[in-house]
Scaffold this motif. Structure first.
Motif, PDB file in Angstrom:
ATOM      1  N   ALA A 213       0.834  -1.205   0.000  1.00 42.31           N
ATOM      2  CA  ALA A 213       0.000   0.000   0.000  1.00 42.31           C
ATOM      3  C   ALA A 213       0.869   1.256   0.000  1.00 42.31           C
ATOM      4  N   THR A 214       1.940   1.241   0.768  1.00 43.70           N
ATOM      5  CA  THR A 214       2.861   2.381   0.795  1.00 43.70           C
ATOM      6  C   THR A 214       3.470   2.608  -0.582  1.00 43.70           C
ATOM      7  N   ARG A 215       3.871   1.531  -1.243  1.00 36.85           N
ATOM      8  CA  ARG A 215       4.476   1.659  -2.571  1.00 36.85           C
ATOM      9  C   ARG A 215       3.497   2.245  -3.578  1.00 36.85           C
ATOM     10  N   LEU A 216       2.229   1.825  -3.512  1.00 31.31           N
ATOM     11  CA  LEU A 216       1.237   2.367  -4.449  1.00 31.31           C
ATOM     12  C   LEU A 216       0.957   3.841  -4.179  1.00 31.31           C
ATOM     13  N   ALA A 217       0.944   4.224  -2.899  1.00 34.11           N
ATOM     14  CA  ALA A 217       0.765   5.647  -2.570  1.00 34.11           C
ATOM     15  C   ALA A 217       1.955   6.458  -3.074  1.00 34.11           C
ATOM     16  N   GLU A 218       3.142   5.900  -2.963  1.00 32.25           N
ATOM     17  CA  GLU A 218       4.335   6.590  -3.469  1.00 32.25           C
ATOM     18  C   GLU A 218       4.293   6.714  -4.989  1.00 32.25           C
ATOM     19  N   GLN A 219       3.799   5.664  -5.671  1.00 31.02           N
ATOM     20  CA  GLN A 219       3.669   5.728  -7.127  1.00 31.02           C
ATOM     21  C   GLN A 219       2.669   6.799  -7.542  1.00 31.02           C
ATOM     22  N   LEU A 220       1.571   6.912  -6.785  1.00 26.87           N
ATOM     23  CA  LEU A 220       0.605   7.971  -7.061  1.00 26.87           C
ATOM     24  C   LEU A 220       1.261   9.338  -6.882  1.00 26.87           C
ATOM     25  N   GLU A 221       2.007   9.502  -5.802  1.00 20.82           N
ATOM     26  CA  GLU A 221       2.668  10.780  -5.568  1.00 20.82           C
ATOM     27  C   GLU A 221       3.685  11.081  -6.666  1.00 20.82           C
ATOM     28  N   ASP A 222       4.398  10.067  -7.116  1.00 22.57           N
ATOM     29  CA  ASP A 222       5.361  10.256  -8.203  1.00 22.57           C
ATOM     30  C   ASP A 222       4.659  10.729  -9.473  1.00 22.57           C
ATOM     31  N   ILE A 224       1.803  12.372  -9.647  1.00 18.95           N
ATOM     32  CA  ILE A 224       1.371  13.760  -9.418  1.00 18.95           C
ATOM     33  C   ILE A 224       2.545  14.724  -9.598  1.00 18.95           C
ATOM     34  N   GLN A 225       3.677  14.344  -9.058  1.00 20.77           N
ATOM     35  CA  GLN A 225       4.859  15.203  -9.172  1.00 20.77           C
ATOM     36  C   GLN A 225       5.310  15.325 -10.624  1.00 20.77           C
ATOM     37  N   ALA A 226       5.266  14.215 -11.358  1.00 22.59           N
ATOM     38  CA  ALA A 226       5.695  14.234 -12.755  1.00 22.59           C
ATOM     39  C   ALA A 226       4.770  15.093 -13.615  1.00 22.59           C
TER      40      ALA A 226
END
Length: 467
Positions: A213-222, A224-226
């Motif tokens: 779950a943490t990894r998927l949240a980080e992918q979402l944030e990545d 958004i940042q991109a």
């Protein structure tokens, strides 16, 4: 391993001669979600009646509707109170619109009731006719809102791969399934997709559920940042993914996703079209998974599918932007001829009353444990890789190698073959690729649950023996 999906009992694959109902169907009707080359050869499976959780076809077969139609007929196929509610309203006022400040009592009463039971504080309810129209309206609302508050660049909407949000142009774009995009020139611009939260299928070796779950949240944030946080306006998600394979979120997933959305001031749209109104043992799955959305879409079980109706909830901040924008433009230029249709609204209101009067949510809680236990028991079959679900929704995924989680080749044929076997044993289920889904009417009893799963186990046993 090669799977033959054509081995179907002839009773459920009618020939298409002469002026039969089947031949007239093939000659005249373009079916949704249908392979029409195959349909010309097999013809339709015609349903002629319904009673409780059962439907009857034109050959006289009585079948358990294990999918509640299309995830929707929550009160079964013979609820007289809904028929009476429709008939009564047809005699009072069969139609009126709600454009230009016009209204009707059923629309007012239903909007008020929905706000009363909403899982989080909401300001207004907008009515449409289908889940697709509700989610499409949510897209327009995101764009309208950000224009009205002076953030015209904040328009991109992030959905998820394998998510399902409908088939209108924007809704189908948010849907993350290839079959909804190919040949349609979709997705449209400004619609993005992040990863599917399917722990069993997509977790890394040794990765714990919370870490996934943490990894998927980080992918979402990545993502958004991109894209640039100033360009991302909303994120849309089903609490439990339906047509993408009945995928239940991993532990802590939505908690972490919502933290990311809050960090970047991104609206959260909860698509409750399948999960809303009791499916997970709470009135809304947003309660089950502790979601705090800014908008909510509902349909299907809102009227037990007896008449087409859907709704979009918006919070106060979005309403204030709508008010401001409509005053500047002179109107809120969105709506449908049948928005808040008085007969559909009356039936939906009666549906909500039945949920309360008959204790439907409490009933779901009393039968969801045996349902989930029987579902989990299907893991005993060698080619059932995973069972998953919550409340009265579930699925099992078929694989050629259970340890390696290897899909069958060709993908999807096994699911069709097993669904066909279940039909022979008197149960209608839906194949979603090689995942076979359950979503029975909420009124199903524990005895009926056992009857349904006994039939499914018999079907799986026969199918396994044929491999």
């Amino acid at each position: 391993m090669t799977i033959d999906a054509t081995n179907v009992n002839p009773a459920f694959a009618p020939t298409v001669p002469g002026n039969s109902d089947a031949s007239r169907d093939v000659a005249s009707y373009l079916h949704p979600y249908t392979n029409h080359a195959t349909h010309e050869q097999t013809g339709p499976h015609i349903i002629t009646g319904g009673d409780g959780i059962y439907v009857t076809d034109d050959s006289g077969h009585k079948l358990i509707e294990g999918m509640a139609g299309l995830w929707c007929t929550s009160l079964g196929f013979s609820e007289k109170r809904l028929v009476d509610a429709a008939t009564k309203q047809l005699n009072i006022l069969p139609y009126y619109h709600t454009f230009a400040s016009k209204s009707t009592n059923p629309a007012i009463d239903l909007a008020e009731k929905l706000l009363e039971i909403a899982p989080v504080p909401m300001s207004k309810v907008f009515f449409a006719n289908s889940g697709s129209e509700a989610t499409d309206s949510a897209v327009k609302m995101v764009w309208y809102y950000h224009n009205a508050i002076g953030q015209p660049e904040k328009k991109k909407i992030i959905s998820r791969k394998k998510g399902y949000h409908g088939v209108t142009v924007a809704a189908a774009s948010m849907t993350g399934l290839p079959g909804n995009h190919k040949l349609f020139d979709l997705p449209i611009d400004r619609i993005l997709h992040t990863e599917t939260p399917h722990y069993w299928r997509d977790a890394l070796p040794g990765e714990e559920e919370e870490d996934f779950a943490t990894r998927l949240a980080e992918q979402l944030e990545d993502l958004i940042q991109a894209e640039g946080p100033e360009t991302v306006g909303a994120f849309i998600a089903e609490p439990i993914m339906g047509a993408g394979g009945v995928i239940v979120p991993p532990r802590t997933y939505f908690e972490k996703i919502q933290e990311v959305l809050k960090r970047y001031d991104i609206l959260f749209i909860a698509d409750e079209v399948i999960c809303g109104f009791g499916r997970t043992g709470r009135m809304f799955a947003s309660e089950t998974f502790r979601l705090k959305p800014d908008m909510i879409t509902v349909a299907k079980q809102l009227s037990s599918a007896y008449l087409p109706i859907s709704a979009l909830f918006i919070n106060e901040a979005i309403y204030q932007a709508v008010k401001k924008g409509s005053d500047e433009v002179g109107t809120f230029g969105h709506g449908f001829t049948y928005s808040g249709h008085p007969v559909a609204a009356a039936v939906a209101l009666e549906t909500l009353k039945i949920y309360e009067d008959d204790g439907i949510i409490e009933h779901v809680r009393s039968v969801m444990s045996p349902f989930q236990k029987r579902l989990k028991d299907l893991n005993k079959f060698d080619h059932v890789g995973e069972t998953r679900g919550h409340g009265l929704i579930g699925a099992f995924e078929l694989v050629s190698d259970k340890c390696a989680k290897t899909p069958f080749d060709p993908y999807g044929a096994a699911g069709k073959a097993v669904a066909a076997k279940c039909l022979e044993h008197g149960v209608i289920l839906r194949a979603l690729g090689d995942t076979v889904a359950f979503c029975p009417p909420l009124i199903i009893t524990e005895d009926q649950i056992h009857t349904m799963f006994d039939a499914v186990e018999a079907a799986l046993t026969e199918w396994h023996s044929s491999l």
